[in-house]
Design an enzyme around this catalytic site. Sequence first.
Site, mmCIF file in Angstrom:
data_model
loop_
_atom_site.group_PDB
_atom_site.id
_atom_site.type_symbol
_atom_site.label_atom_id
_atom_site.label_comp_id
_atom_site.label_asym_id
_atom_site.label_seq_id
_atom_site.Cartn_x
_atom_site.Cartn_y
_atom_site.Cartn_z
ATOM 1 N N HIS A 12 -56.524 -13.600 -6.604
ATOM 2 C CA HIS A 12 -55.466 -14.671 -6.687
ATOM 3 C C HIS A 12 -55.652 -15.573 -7.801
ATOM 4 O O HIS A 12 -56.688 -16.138 -7.868
ATOM 5 C CB HIS A 12 -55.286 -15.474 -5.263
ATOM 6 C CG HIS A 12 -53.923 -16.364 -5.218
ATOM 7 N ND1 HIS A 12 -52.786 -16.256 -5.066
ATOM 8 C CD2 HIS A 12 -53.921 -17.907 -5.343
ATOM 9 C CE1 HIS A 12 -51.841 -17.243 -5.134
ATOM 10 N NE2 HIS A 12 -52.673 -18.175 -5.047
ATOM 11 N N ASP B 282 -52.414 -9.460 -3.145
ATOM 12 C CA ASP B 282 -52.767 -10.909 -3.378
ATOM 13 C C ASP B 282 -53.331 -11.646 -2.260
ATOM 14 O O ASP B 282 -52.967 -11.706 -0.971
ATOM 15 C CB ASP B 282 -51.269 -11.806 -3.615
ATOM 16 C CG ASP B 282 -51.447 -13.102 -4.153
ATOM 17 O OD1 ASP B 282 -51.576 -13.412 -5.128
ATOM 18 O OD2 ASP B 282 -51.266 -14.006 -2.923
ATOM 19 N N SER C 77 -49.766 -18.864 -9.166
ATOM 20 C CA SER C 77 -49.446 -19.432 -7.804
ATOM 21 C C SER C 77 -48.167 -20.361 -7.558
ATOM 22 O O SER C 77 -47.158 -19.618 -8.257
ATOM 23 C CB SER C 77 -50.487 -20.167 -7.033
ATOM 24 O OG SER C 77 -50.333 -19.997 -5.671
#
Length: 415
Positions: free
Chosen positions: A360, A293, A197
């Site tokens: 994710h 995502d 991330s």
Amino acid sequence: MRRMNIILIIITVTFSSVRSQTQNLSPRYILENDNDVVSVSSSPLLPQPLMIPLTLIHGAVSKGAVCLDGTLPGYHFHPGSGSGANSWLIQLEGGGWSNTIRSCVFRKTTRRGSSKYMEKQLPFTGILSNKAEQNPDFFNWNRVKVRYCDGASFSGDSQNEAAQLQFRGQKIWLAAMEELMSRGMKNANQALLSGCSAGGLASILHCDEFQSLFPKSTKVKCLSDAGFFLDATDVSGGHTLRNLFGGVVNLQEVQKNLPKSCLSHLDPTSCFFPQNLIDHVQTPLFLLNAAYDAWQFQESLAPHSADPHGSWNNCKSNHANCNSSQIQILQNFRNQMLNDIKGFSTTSQSGLFINSCFAHCQSERQDTWFADDSPLLNNLPIAVAIGNWFFDRQVVKAIDCAYPCDNTCHNLVFK
Ligand SMILES: *[C@@H]1O[C@H](CO)[C@@H](O)[C@H](O)[C@H]1NC(C)=O
């Protein structure tokens, strides 16, 4: 059936109380809180994971390398052994960004902005696991998780005295690398910089700097997990993520640390987007990303601000609720991602694992990294694909067919 949907139960009280303090942070905070995922879905099934204590970097203050609130930065370190004794895996922690004085001031009261609030120990799972059956290639390496407390993907360098904010991401990165070099990383014969991330964006931004710490004889590569943030148009025609990134870059003076090769032809905010960075990275880089995502879907493509009446809410909470026009918008998002990696994918050193899932951060969690039913592309789980690429056992450029063809996904579902 390989398919397994992870049910994330979000407690409404938590959600709304966080939201009332900062609109920008709440969904991100929940999405990236891996402990919620583990505690709700996995921990009854798995043995207790390895817990690694937090180490603060005591020399950091004299280097100006401090969290948003001025406290010491930190990391979690588990030493390598045997054949992995001189191999190093560095994982940069993620957790959104703070793009305004207000959101950064709020962040000072959380683990993402102050080591006062960081967990004193963290579970090492997935790519950080010390068990060969959970992490076949990296289990006995030196493994490090560097904590994220600057709010700008370890890349800002500035301050705001009135609000008592330090924006020292770049200095934290450097102080952490210096400390780890002195703890043995200088003798590494192989090293992998990873992150998920905001940490996956950081691993792209710092990839070549990481490589330059080592002699040419050291095998150095980088992995970005869920770090490929698109400069996307949201469902109301706005540019939500570009606005967020613009705030981060300007507030924290990130342009000081962005590649000159990008800044020579694009504005600083554009140079914070991976699509404009990956062609400038010289060091071998692997992109692991879900084509849909989950964070980008919720916060960049169909954020609340772009959909005030909530007509995307059902689809956002569970992809099975999306109608045909919504699916088409998601397919366009995937097409943009594939288009943005076209040039990158043709370079010999690059690696790709772009699966058509609503996920994710797939390298940190055991169930997505390497398990009996973990996601597959070309019959390979993520851990094996990345190991094959790192050790040059195989060229890995795995791109999934479009939704709904993949029945191995661990999709995030929000209730
Ligand atoms: C899908 O849902 C959206 C939001 O509710 C709506 O605007 C759109 O017309 C729907 N499309 C179809 C094909 O039903």
